[in-house]
Design an enzyme around this catalytic site. Structure first.
Site, PDB file in Angstrom:
ATOM      1  N   PRO A  46     -11.108  -0.792  -1.835  1.00 44.42           N
ATOM      2  CA  PRO A  46     -12.197  -1.707  -2.196  1.00 44.42           C
ATOM      3  C   PRO A  46     -13.581  -1.142  -1.975  1.00 44.42           C
ATOM      4  O   PRO A  46     -13.603  -0.061  -1.015  1.00 44.42           O
ATOM      5  CB  PRO A  46     -12.054  -2.959  -1.384  1.00 44.42           C
ATOM      6  CG  PRO A  46     -11.297  -2.359  -0.203  1.00 44.42           C
ATOM      7  CD  PRO A  46     -10.414  -1.152  -0.696  1.00 44.42           C
ATOM      8  N   SER A  92     -10.221 -12.501  -4.958  1.00 47.76           N
ATOM      9  CA  SER A  92     -10.517 -12.488  -3.548  1.00 47.76           C
ATOM     10  C   SER A  92     -11.650 -12.993  -3.154  1.00 47.76           C
ATOM     11  O   SER A  92     -12.499 -12.558  -3.837  1.00 47.76           O
ATOM     12  CB  SER A  92      -9.954 -11.301  -2.932  1.00 47.76           C
ATOM     13  OG  SER A  92     -10.093 -11.067  -1.427  1.00 47.76           O
ATOM     14  N   TYR A 150       1.021  -1.098   0.079  1.00 48.59           N
ATOM     15  CA  TYR A 150       0.047  -0.037  -0.128  1.00 48.59           C
ATOM     16  C   TYR A 150       0.777   1.235   0.079  1.00 48.59           C
ATOM     17  O   TYR A 150       0.984   2.097  -0.573  1.00 48.59           O
ATOM     18  CB  TYR A 150      -0.914  -0.011   1.337  1.00 48.59           C
ATOM     19  CG  TYR A 150      -1.999  -1.259   1.109  1.00 48.59           C
ATOM     20  CD1 TYR A 150      -2.915  -1.138  -0.066  1.00 48.59           C
ATOM     21  CD2 TYR A 150      -2.003  -2.216   2.052  1.00 48.59           C
ATOM     22  CE1 TYR A 150      -3.797  -2.005  -0.010  1.00 48.59           C
ATOM     23  CE2 TYR A 150      -2.966  -3.301   1.745  1.00 48.59           C
ATOM     24  CZ  TYR A 150      -3.791  -3.017   0.862  1.00 48.59           C
ATOM     25  OH  TYR A 150      -4.736  -4.312   0.570  1.00 48.59           O
ATOM     26  N   HIS A 177      -7.707   0.691   2.107  1.00 47.28           N
ATOM     27  CA  HIS A 177      -7.385  -0.617   2.239  1.00 47.28           C
ATOM     28  C   HIS A 177      -6.298  -0.733   3.495  1.00 47.28           C
ATOM     29  O   HIS A 177      -6.101  -1.872   4.114  1.00 47.28           O
ATOM     30  CB  HIS A 177      -7.128  -1.119   1.027  1.00 47.28           C
ATOM     31  CG  HIS A 177      -7.632  -2.780   1.095  1.00 47.28           C
ATOM     32  ND1 HIS A 177      -7.638  -3.435   2.175  1.00 47.28           N
ATOM     33  CD2 HIS A 177      -7.788  -3.497  -0.010  1.00 47.28           C
ATOM     34  CE1 HIS A 177      -7.731  -4.746   1.692  1.00 47.28           C
ATOM     35  NE2 HIS A 177      -8.130  -4.789   0.386  1.00 47.28           N
TER      36      HIS A 177
HETATM   37  N1  COA Z   1     -15.307 -31.265   0.846  1.00 46.08           N
HETATM   38  C1  COA Z   1     -16.359 -30.863   1.402  1.00 46.08           C
HETATM   39  N2  COA Z   1     -16.425 -29.405   1.973  1.00 46.08           N
HETATM   40  C2  COA Z   1     -15.257 -28.896   1.991  1.00 46.08           C
HETATM   41  C3  COA Z   1     -13.979 -29.351   1.291  1.00 46.08           C
HETATM   42  C4  COA Z   1     -14.030 -30.486   0.654  1.00 46.08           C
HETATM   43  N3  COA Z   1     -13.080 -31.302   0.174  1.00 46.08           N
HETATM   44  N4  COA Z   1     -13.090 -28.562   1.308  1.00 46.08           N
HETATM   45  C5  COA Z   1     -13.685 -27.330   2.144  1.00 46.08           C
HETATM   46  N5  COA Z   1     -14.730 -27.651   2.479  1.00 46.08           N
HETATM   47  C6  COA Z   1     -15.821 -26.831   2.963  1.00 46.08           C
HETATM   48  C7  COA Z   1     -15.139 -26.000   4.169  1.00 46.08           C
HETATM   49  O1  COA Z   1     -15.365 -26.992   5.290  1.00 46.08           O
HETATM   50  C8  COA Z   1     -16.084 -24.785   4.345  1.00 46.08           C
HETATM   51  O2  COA Z   1     -17.193 -25.315   4.963  1.00 46.08           O
HETATM   52  P1  COA Z   1     -18.271 -24.256   5.572  1.00 46.08           P
HETATM   53  O3  COA Z   1     -18.976 -23.727   4.653  1.00 46.08           O
HETATM   54  O4  COA Z   1     -19.237 -24.899   6.530  1.00 46.08           O
HETATM   55  O5  COA Z   1     -17.401 -23.235   6.620  1.00 46.08           O
HETATM   56  C9  COA Z   1     -16.472 -24.490   3.046  1.00 46.08           C
HETATM   57  O6  COA Z   1     -16.221 -25.729   2.144  1.00 46.08           O
HETATM   58  C10 COA Z   1     -15.387 -23.278   2.489  1.00 46.08           C
HETATM   59  O7  COA Z   1     -14.238 -23.787   2.375  1.00 46.08           O
HETATM   60  P2  COA Z   1     -13.258 -23.371   1.284  1.00 46.08           P
HETATM   61  O8  COA Z   1     -14.054 -23.399  -0.149  1.00 46.08           O
HETATM   62  O9  COA Z   1     -12.073 -24.441   1.176  1.00 46.08           O
HETATM   63  O10 COA Z   1     -12.621 -22.141   1.643  1.00 46.08           O
HETATM   64  P3  COA Z   1     -12.229 -21.264   3.020  1.00 46.08           P
HETATM   65  O11 COA Z   1     -13.699 -20.772   3.413  1.00 46.08           O
HETATM   66  O12 COA Z   1     -11.279 -21.988   3.890  1.00 46.08           O
HETATM   67  O13 COA Z   1     -11.650 -20.026   2.234  1.00 46.08           O
HETATM   68  C11 COA Z   1      -9.633 -18.998   1.917  1.00 46.08           C
HETATM   69  C12 COA Z   1     -10.265 -20.229   1.780  1.00 46.08           C
HETATM   70  C13 COA Z   1      -8.274 -19.067   1.381  1.00 46.08           C
HETATM   71  C14 COA Z   1     -10.214 -17.965   0.957  1.00 46.08           C
HETATM   72  C15 COA Z   1      -9.565 -18.274   3.331  1.00 46.08           C
HETATM   73  O14 COA Z   1      -8.611 -19.214   4.089  1.00 46.08           O
HETATM   74  C16 COA Z   1      -9.019 -16.974   3.458  1.00 46.08           C
HETATM   75  O15 COA Z   1      -7.970 -16.748   3.576  1.00 46.08           O
HETATM   76  N6  COA Z   1      -9.967 -16.007   3.353  1.00 46.08           N
HETATM   77  C17 COA Z   1      -9.692 -14.784   3.546  1.00 46.08           C
HETATM   78  C18 COA Z   1      -9.445 -14.163   2.168  1.00 46.08           C
HETATM   79  C19 COA Z   1      -9.422 -12.468   2.393  1.00 46.08           C
HETATM   80  O16 COA Z   1      -8.499 -12.095   3.336  1.00 46.08           O
HETATM   81  N7  COA Z   1     -10.097 -11.728   1.594  1.00 46.08           N
HETATM   82  C20 COA Z   1     -10.336 -10.281   1.916  1.00 46.08           C
HETATM   83  C21 COA Z   1      -9.031  -9.802   1.067  1.00 46.08           C
HETATM   84  S1  COA Z   1      -9.261  -7.858   1.266  1.00 46.08           S
END
Ligand code: COA
Length: 602
Positions: free
Chosen positions: A72, A513, A59, A297
Site C-alpha cells: 500500500p 479497507s 503475504y 505490508h
Molecule cells: N450512531 C452514531 N454514531 C455511530 C454509530 C451509530 N449507530 N455507530 C458508530 N458511530 C460512531 C462511532 O462511535 C465513531 O465515532 P468517532 O468518530 O467519534 O470515533 C464513528 O461513528 C466511527 O465508527 P464506525 O464508522 O462504526 O467505524 P469504526 O471507526 O469503529 O471502524 C472498523 C470500524 C471495522 C473499520 C474498525 O474497527 C477497524 O477495524 N479498523 C481498522 C481497519 C484496518 O486495519 N485498516 C487497515 C488495513 S491495512
C-alpha cells in the site's frame, strides 16, 4: 455463519452441495471436530494461534509482484519545492523525524494505542510498531521470509538513498556521533551529485524487486554468486528505511497521478526502478513535490503506518528544521554507492523485470475521488455507523455496475489481541443484496420503504463488526486455522476447503479497507484479483475520500464507472435518510434491532 455469508453469492445447486459438505464436516466425531480440537491445542501453546498461518497466507506465500498487488502507499500533501535543494531539505527533515520516531520505538516510549470507534477504549497490541524499521521481506522460491532485526541493532545505523536508480548508503552514525539534520542534508547533496555522474552509473537493480516473488528469488540466486552483489544486498537488507529522491515525473500532478507514482513509480521509464520494494518503509520525495511512502505490508497494517506517518507530518510542520552548522559532525565521509556485477544473463533478468513492471503500470486503472456532498458527521446524525454505511454504498455501487454481489473483504483490526492483525468483515450480506435490489429496481421510485431495507443491513453489519470481526470471532481466520492445521497434520485437504464455494469465498473481487487520517494525506492500494476492485476510503467529518483501483485488462471493471455509481448511491442514500422522517426511522430501527439480536446476522 460461513453458509449464511455465501448462500446468496453462489448458485442454489452449488449452495446445496456446500451445505452438505459443511454439515458433514461439522458432524460429531467428524473432521471439523478433530481439527477444532487440534486448533484449541495450538492456541494453548501459542500467543496467537492464527498469526503465523495468517502471515504466510496473506503475504509470504503470495507470488505476485509487490507493487500494486500488495504494497500500500500513503500519499502526503503535495509540496511546493522551490528547487532541488528545497526538496533535499524536506528529505533531511523527514529523515530526522524518522530517527526521532525510531528512537521512541527503541526506547519503548510510544504510548499504547486505545481502540476508537466501535468498542472504544480497549488497549491495542503495539507489536506492529516494533516491526516498522527493523524488518525486511526476503524473496523465496515458494515462500518469502520476514526477517526481523533486533531493535536498536548497531548493524542498522544506515538508510539507503535511491537517486536516478542508483543506491547509496547514508550512514547515520559517524565516529560514534549521530548525524544532525544539517549533516544529513550535506550527505544528500553529495548523493545527488554522485548520481549525476553517468560514468559510474550502475544498472537499475531495484527493478528486480518489482517482479513476481519467485522471479525475484530466482534472480537473487543468480546475483549472490558474486560477492559484490552479495555485499550490496546485505547492506540494503539491513537498512532502516529507503529514501527515494525522485526526479520530476513529467505527469500532471493530481491526487490520482500522485497515488500512481507512489504505488508503482510510473514504470521503469519514470521512477519505477528508483525503488526497493522489499523494504517495509520506503519514503519518496519527488523534486516536483510528489511525496509519500510505499510500504511492504507484511510487518504491519495501514493503521500503524498512519500513526507513524502522521507523527512525521506533524514533526515536519511543527518542529522547525535544525540546520545549525555548529553542531554538525565535522568530517563526513562520502556516502558509498552500491555496486553491482552484471552478466548478460543478469541484464536479461533486468529487462524481463522492467517489461513485467511496465505491464502492471499499463494495466492499473486508478481513480482517487473526494465525495464532498457530506461526510461521516451526517451519517452519525442518522444514528448509523459511518463504516457500515460506506460499506453498503460500496455494495450498491458494485451491484449497479455488475448486477450481482461478490465476496467482499473489509479489514477489521484484531489488535485487541496479542499479535492481532486483521480478520474480515464480509459486507456482501443477504441484507445488502435485498437493499441493493430494492434501490436498483427501476419500477419503484425512491421511497421511505427503501429505508426499511437499509436499516437491517447497517445494523447487521455493525453487529457482525462488533460481536465477531473485531472481537476475534470472525469466520475467515477460524477457517484458515482449520485448513492450515489439517495441512500440518498432513491430512488430505478436507472437502470444505476444496469446494467451489470456499474458493469463491476467498476471491475478493471487492477488497476494501477503512484507513482514516487526521492530517491531510490518504492511503491507496491495488486490487487483489484480476477482475476486482481495491477500494481504500478515508471518512472525514464533511467529506469521504475514496481511492479506487482496478485493472484495465478486465472487461468487468472500470474505476471511473465504479466511482460514478458510488457517488450516485451515496446521494440516493442521503435522500433516503432525509425522506424517512424521524418517528418512522426510529420505529424501523427498533424493529430491525430486534431482528438482528434474534438472528445474529452475518
Ligand atoms: N450512531 C452514531 N454514531 C455511530 C454509530 C451509530 N449507530 N455507530 C458508530 N458511530 C460512531 C462511532 O462511535 C465513531 O465515532 P468517532 O468518530 O467519534 O470515533 C464513528 O461513528 C466511527 O465508527 P464506525 O464508522 O462504526 O467505524 P469504526 O471507526 O469503529 O471502524 C472498523 C470500524 C471495522 C473499520 C474498525 O474497527 C477497524 O477495524 N479498523 C481498522 C481497519 C484496518 O486495519 N485498516 C487497515 C488495513 S491495512
Amino acid at each position: 455463519m460461513y453458509l449464511n455469508c455465501m448462500k446468496h453469492l453462489v448458485k442454489e445447486e452449488q449452495y446445496q452441495k456446500t451445505k452438505a459438505i459443511v454439515v458433514k464436516f461439522g458432524e460429531p466425531g467428524g473432521t471439523g471436530e478433530l481439527l477444532q480440537k487440534k486448533l484449541l491445542e495450538r492456541s494453548e501453546k501459542t500467543y496467537n494461534w492464527v498469526y503465523d498461518y495468517w502471515l504466510e497466507d496473506m503475504y509470504l506465500n503470495q507470488r505476485l509482484a509487490l507493487p500494486v498487488n500488495s504494497n500500500p502507499a500513503m500519499v502526503f500533501p503535495k509540496q511546493n519545492f522551490k528547487d532541488r535543494k528545497d526538496s533535499l531539505r524536506f528529505a533531511a527533515h523527514l529523515i530526522t523525524g524518522v530517527l526521532e520516531y525510531k528512537e521512541r520505538i527503541d526506547t519503548r516510549v510510544l504510548p499504547v494505542d486505545f481502540a476508537r470507534g466501535q468498542l472504544a477504549g480497549t488497549p491495542l497490541c503495539m507489536k506492529q510498531y516494533y516491526r516498522l524499521f527493523n524488518t525486511y521481506r526476503l524473496p523465496g522460491h515458494k515462500r518469502d521470509t520476514l526477517i526481523i532485526h533486533k531493535p536498536g541493532s548497531t548493524e542498522q545505523e544506515h538508510i539507503i538513498v535511491a537517486c536516478k536508480n542508483q543506491f547509496f548508503v547514508l550512514d547515520l552514525v559517524v565516529n560514534k556521533k549521530k548525524l544532525k539534520e544539517m549533516d544529513i542534508l550535506t550527505q544528500l547533496e553529495k548523493i545527488v551529485k554522485m548520481a549525476e555522474n553517468s560514468e559510474e552509473r550502475q544498472p537499475p537493480f531495484g527493478l528486480l524487486t518489482s517482479d513476481g516473488r519467485t522471479e525475484w528469488a530466482q534472480a537473487r540466486e543468480v546475483l549472490i554468486k558474486d560477492s559484490v552483489n552479495r555485499e550490496s544486498l546485505a547492506v540494503i537488507e539491513k537498512c532502516l528505511c529507503v529514501l527515494c529522491l525522485d526526479n520530476p515525473s513529467g505527469m500532471e500532478v493530481g491526487d490520482t497521478s500522485r497515488a500512481l507514482l507512489m504505488l508503482h513509480g510510473g514504470g521503469h521509464e519514470k521512477m519505477g526502478a528508483n525503488r526497493w520494494y522489499d523494504k517495509p518503509m520506503q519514503f519518496i520525495v519527488g523534486e516536483d513535490g510528489v511525496c509519500g511512502t510505499v510500504c511492504e505490508h507484511s510487518p504491519f497494517e495501514g493503521i500503524v503506518l498512519v500513526a507513524c506517518t502522521e507523527y512525521l507530518m506533524k514533526f515536519m510542520t511543527g518542529s522547525p528544521s535544525k540546520m545549525g552548522r555548529a553542531t554538525s559532525v565535522s568530517e563526513l565521509p562520502t556516502p558509498a554507492r552500491l555496486l553491482w556485477k552484471t552478466t548478460p544473463h543478469i541484464q536479461d533478468l533486468l529487462k524481463a523485470s522492467a517489461e513485467r513492471l511496465q505491464r502492471l503500470v499499463r494495466d492499473l486503472d486508478m481513480d482517487v475521488h473526494k465525495f464532498e456532498v457530506y461526510g461521516k458527521e451526517f451519517i452519525k446524525k442518522q444514528k448509523m455507523s459511518p463504516d457500515a454505511y460506506i460499506q453498503v454504498a460500496l455494495q450498491l455501487a458494485f451491484y449497479r455496475c455488475n448486477g450481482r454481489l461478490v465476496s467482499t473483504y473489509e479489514s477489521a483490526s484484531i489488535r485487541r489481541f496479542h499479535e492481532g492483525r486483521v480478520d474480515n468483515i464480509r459486507s456482501a450480506t443477504s441484507e445488502a443484496l435485498a437493499f441493493v435490489k430494492a434501490m436498483t429496481d427501476e419500477k419503484a421510485s425512491l421511497s421511505v420503504s427503501h429505508f426499511s431495507y437499509l436499516v437491517p443491513q447497517i445494523l447487521g453489519y455493525s453487529h457482525y463488526t462488533v460481536h465477531h470481526a473485531i472481537t476475534g470471532l470472525g469466520i475467515d481466520n477460524h477457517l484458515l486455522g482449520l485448513r492450515e492445521i489439517a495441512q500440518e497434520l498432513k491430512m488430505e485437504r478436507p472437502e470444505i476447503f476444496t469446494d467451489e464455494t470456499y474458493v469463491a469465498s476467498n476471491q475478493f473481487i471487492l477488497s476494501t479497507s477503512q484507513v482514516p487520517t487526521t492530517v491531510e494525506m490518504f492511503c491507496c492500494y491495488g486490487p487483489v484479483v484480476p477482475n476486482g476492485y481495491g477500494c481504500c476510503y478515508n471518512p472525514q467529518s464533511d467529506h469521504l475520500l475514496f481511492s479506487v483501483t482496478s485493472f484495465h485488462g478486465s472487461t468487468e471493471t472500470c474505476s471511473a464507472v465504479f466511482i460514478k455509481a458510488l457517488d450516485e448511491g451515496l446521494v440516493e442514500m442521503r435522500d433516503l435518510c432525509r425522506k424517512s422522517n424521524k418517528p418512522q426511522s426510529s420505529a424501523a430501527l427498533a424493529a430491525s434491532k430486534a431482528v438482528v439480536n434474534n438472528q445474529g446476522l452475518c
